[in-house]
Design a protein around this motif. Sequence first.
Motif, PDB file in Angstrom:
ATOM      1  N   ASP A 199       0.982  -1.276   0.111  1.00 19.93           N
ATOM      2  CA  ASP A 199      -0.088  -0.031  -0.058  1.00 19.93           C
ATOM      3  C   ASP A 199       1.002   1.298  -0.058  1.00 19.93           C
ATOM      4  O   ASP A 199       0.497   2.341  -0.615  1.00 19.93           O
ATOM      5  CB  ASP A 199      -1.009  -0.099   1.070  1.00 19.93           C
ATOM      6  CG  ASP A 199      -1.993  -0.891   1.109  1.00 19.93           C
ATOM      7  OD1 ASP A 199      -2.117  -1.359   0.200  1.00 19.93           O
ATOM      8  OD2 ASP A 199      -2.830  -1.266   2.075  1.00 19.93           O
ATOM      9  N   ALA A 200       1.948   1.250   0.718  1.00 24.55           N
ATOM     10  CA  ALA A 200       3.012   2.204   0.751  1.00 24.55           C
ATOM     11  C   ALA A 200       3.477   2.796  -0.389  1.00 24.55           C
ATOM     12  O   ALA A 200       3.781   4.087  -0.721  1.00 24.55           O
ATOM     13  CB  ALA A 200       3.906   2.088   1.847  1.00 24.55           C
ATOM     14  N   PHE A 201       3.376   1.880  -1.379  1.00 26.81           N
ATOM     15  CA  PHE A 201       4.294   2.383  -2.784  1.00 26.81           C
ATOM     16  C   PHE A 201       3.197   2.119  -3.843  1.00 26.81           C
ATOM     17  O   PHE A 201       3.856   2.116  -5.037  1.00 26.81           O
ATOM     18  CB  PHE A 201       5.462   1.414  -2.771  1.00 26.81           C
ATOM     19  CG  PHE A 201       6.507   1.689  -1.781  1.00 26.81           C
ATOM     20  CD1 PHE A 201       7.593   2.590  -1.851  1.00 26.81           C
ATOM     21  CD2 PHE A 201       6.736   0.565  -0.775  1.00 26.81           C
ATOM     22  CE1 PHE A 201       8.653   2.773  -1.120  1.00 26.81           C
ATOM     23  CE2 PHE A 201       7.905   0.923   0.302  1.00 26.81           C
ATOM     24  CZ  PHE A 201       8.835   1.962   0.247  1.00 26.81           C
ATOM     25  N   THR A 202       2.089   2.194  -3.586  1.00 23.22           N
ATOM     26  CA  THR A 202       1.267   2.023  -4.814  1.00 23.22           C
ATOM     27  C   THR A 202       1.299   2.996  -5.696  1.00 23.22           C
ATOM     28  O   THR A 202       1.076   2.824  -6.987  1.00 23.22           O
ATOM     29  CB  THR A 202      -0.338   2.081  -3.998  1.00 23.22           C
ATOM     30  OG1 THR A 202      -0.302   0.963  -3.130  1.00 23.22           O
ATOM     31  CG2 THR A 202      -1.296   2.041  -5.293  1.00 23.22           C
ATOM     32  N   ASN A 203       1.453   4.156  -5.473  1.00 22.15           N
ATOM     33  CA  ASN A 203       1.642   5.319  -6.328  1.00 22.15           C
ATOM     34  C   ASN A 203       3.085   5.843  -6.630  1.00 22.15           C
ATOM     35  O   ASN A 203       2.964   6.950  -7.210  1.00 22.15           O
ATOM     36  CB  ASN A 203       0.778   6.429  -5.948  1.00 22.15           C
ATOM     37  CG  ASN A 203      -0.489   6.087  -5.625  1.00 22.15           C
ATOM     38  OD1 ASN A 203      -1.373   5.377  -6.459  1.00 22.15           O
ATOM     39  ND2 ASN A 203      -1.449   6.536  -4.611  1.00 22.15           N
ATOM     40  N   ASN A 204       3.880   5.053  -6.106  1.00 21.45           N
ATOM     41  CA  ASN A 204       5.370   5.534  -6.437  1.00 21.45           C
ATOM     42  C   ASN A 204       5.741   4.763  -7.584  1.00 21.45           C
ATOM     43  O   ASN A 204       6.149   3.537  -7.535  1.00 21.45           O
ATOM     44  CB  ASN A 204       6.274   4.973  -5.240  1.00 21.45           C
ATOM     45  CG  ASN A 204       7.496   5.804  -5.169  1.00 21.45           C
ATOM     46  OD1 ASN A 204       8.055   6.155  -6.195  1.00 21.45           O
ATOM     47  ND2 ASN A 204       8.148   6.093  -4.269  1.00 21.45           N
ATOM     48  N   GLU A 205       5.836   5.687  -8.614  1.00 19.20           N
ATOM     49  CA  GLU A 205       6.256   4.981 -10.256  1.00 19.20           C
ATOM     50  C   GLU A 205       7.877   4.624 -10.221  1.00 19.20           C
ATOM     51  O   GLU A 205       8.253   3.915 -10.903  1.00 19.20           O
ATOM     52  CB  GLU A 205       6.092   6.066 -11.195  1.00 19.20           C
ATOM     53  CG  GLU A 205       4.719   6.177 -11.412  1.00 19.20           C
ATOM     54  CD  GLU A 205       3.686   4.829 -11.482  1.00 19.20           C
ATOM     55  OE1 GLU A 205       4.436   4.033 -12.438  1.00 19.20           O
ATOM     56  OE2 GLU A 205       2.796   4.904 -11.142  1.00 19.20           O
ATOM     57  N   GLN A 206       8.640   5.367  -9.075  1.00 16.45           N
ATOM     58  CA  GLN A 206       9.995   4.799  -8.907  1.00 16.45           C
ATOM     59  C   GLN A 206      10.269   3.747  -8.498  1.00 16.45           C
ATOM     60  O   GLN A 206      11.581   3.256  -8.266  1.00 16.45           O
ATOM     61  CB  GLN A 206      10.763   6.120  -8.277  1.00 16.45           C
ATOM     62  CG  GLN A 206      10.693   7.450  -9.133  1.00 16.45           C
ATOM     63  CD  GLN A 206      11.519   7.418 -10.410  1.00 16.45           C
ATOM     64  OE1 GLN A 206      10.576   7.654 -11.352  1.00 16.45           O
ATOM     65  NE2 GLN A 206      12.569   6.878 -10.452  1.00 16.45           N
ATOM     66  N   VAL A 207       9.437   3.070  -7.641  1.00 19.69           N
ATOM     67  CA  VAL A 207       9.500   1.734  -6.916  1.00 19.69           C
ATOM     68  C   VAL A 207       8.851   0.580  -7.381  1.00 19.69           C
ATOM     69  O   VAL A 207       7.633   0.717  -7.616  1.00 19.69           O
ATOM     70  CB  VAL A 207       9.599   1.995  -5.414  1.00 19.69           C
ATOM     71  CG1 VAL A 207       9.726   0.825  -4.385  1.00 19.69           C
ATOM     72  CG2 VAL A 207      10.231   3.138  -4.901  1.00 19.69           C
ATOM     73  N   SER A 208       9.433  -0.504  -7.929  1.00 16.57           N
ATOM     74  CA  SER A 208       8.854  -1.712  -8.077  1.00 16.57           C
ATOM     75  C   SER A 208       8.940  -2.712  -6.905  1.00 16.57           C
ATOM     76  O   SER A 208      10.271  -2.820  -6.498  1.00 16.57           O
ATOM     77  CB  SER A 208       9.376  -2.206  -9.422  1.00 16.57           C
ATOM     78  OG  SER A 208      10.910  -2.822  -9.259  1.00 16.57           O
ATOM     79  N   ILE A 209       7.906  -3.302  -6.666  1.00 18.10           N
ATOM     80  CA  ILE A 209       7.989  -4.239  -5.854  1.00 18.10           C
ATOM     81  C   ILE A 209       8.107  -5.631  -6.045  1.00 18.10           C
ATOM     82  O   ILE A 209       7.084  -6.100  -6.826  1.00 18.10           O
ATOM     83  CB  ILE A 209       6.779  -3.930  -4.348  1.00 18.10           C
ATOM     84  CG1 ILE A 209       6.744  -2.458  -4.148  1.00 18.10           C
ATOM     85  CG2 ILE A 209       7.090  -4.712  -3.209  1.00 18.10           C
ATOM     86  CD1 ILE A 209       5.649  -2.135  -3.114  1.00 18.10           C
TER      87      ILE A 209
END
Length: 443
Positions: free
Chosen positions: A34-44
């Motif tokens: 959830d924390a990185f849902t809208n962060n295009e720089q980070v792939s999980i």
Amino acid sequence: MSVNQTAQQRLIILDPGLRELGGHHPATVLAIADAFTNNEQVSIELLCHQDCPTAFTENLNGKVKVTHHFATDFYQYFYQLPSNQALQQYCNRLALEYISAIKLCLSGINKKNKKNQKIMFWCHTLNWQHAKALALALDVLKQNHEAEYVAEIAIIVGLMYSPLDSIKSIKRKMHYELAFRHLAKHDSVKFFAVDYELQKQYSSLLNKYVDIQPCLLVGESQKNNHNINQQINVYHLGVITADNVKDRSDNNQVTIILYTGDAKLNKGFSELPNITGILLANTSNYQFVIQYSITNDSTILSETDIKLKSLASEHSNLTVINQFLEHHELIELFKAGDAILFNYDPEVYQYQSSGVLWLAAYHQLDILNMTKNWISREAERLNLTHFYCNSIIKLNKTLVNIRPKSLKVTKVVNPKEPVGEKNNTYSDKLFVALSEWFNNIVD
């Protein structure tokens, strides 16, 4: 150091403990996603246990790449040790799984594109056995052709298990010291303690400063944007599932969470019917909520489940949620609460932390504690309103002191024991937004 905005971040979660919808593993992974849902720089990416339910992994945010990888039981020797030979075989087997996991994730890297990609492996939960296995894996990787690429990665290690137990076993402390000192020899590893007491213990054990990581269950929420007077959502009356949640605002009624999380005997789950029955018989203007998920076939847990559902069918001010909650649903539950009850075993939780307490602190819930353990000490550190009720009679009398959030003056969380550099307090570090913390630790 801030994240290089031109480089793609690969955040790879190595979680052999993510095997079923129980414990803190699934809740932690959901919060990170959830924390990185809208962060295009980070792939999980997530490498979980082979038995992890497909329904759970498919429900993760679409940007999370999931691989069912690990086969070893994370908790196989968690509570009791086998022979030295069996234990060594366990660690060696797990080390091989860590090696193959890291090699799998590094397989697509070459000299041409490695500069445009930052790789961060995250082991959010390690006991000493897994620390030993990971150290062995890194030893092997450094000795073969992956060494050049291993030097380019970083590994976050979450320290959430105490080297101490209720009897302060010298053998347990020795196991932790040997395993984590071995792991600390690798420069790629960054250690973060989940609480103040563990920070002190591991800083001493490793002979180096260990920083605090944020509460992962809070996730991306910004404490400065948290409105304590916002309209709260209260779960619908009766025996329900999370899908049937309905909104209701009643600022004059106090909502008390009597239990949340996995149904465990050492968290007082089997005592809930008796406690709840007495509270219901002696109170009126209170809404009680009990949420739990049963992850084994224990007869005691099943009988308790039946009793709680029976109570809910008889009392309109008792809500029972008998299923695992998604991360956003868990947050809504704590937003709805005014107080929370803890009845955790005093020995088991003497040196064991609880993310539930941190969620309660973040959402400014009053703490009702029936035992003295880490919960009590942490509530004191975070300057929470907390009450020690060592009997049901005292608990029943204490309820009159609980007021709705809307009628409270916002209390500043200002711990008595500040930690860290400059003016950063313990609570600042616990409740910082997850992505902000991540950005600051990426080189």
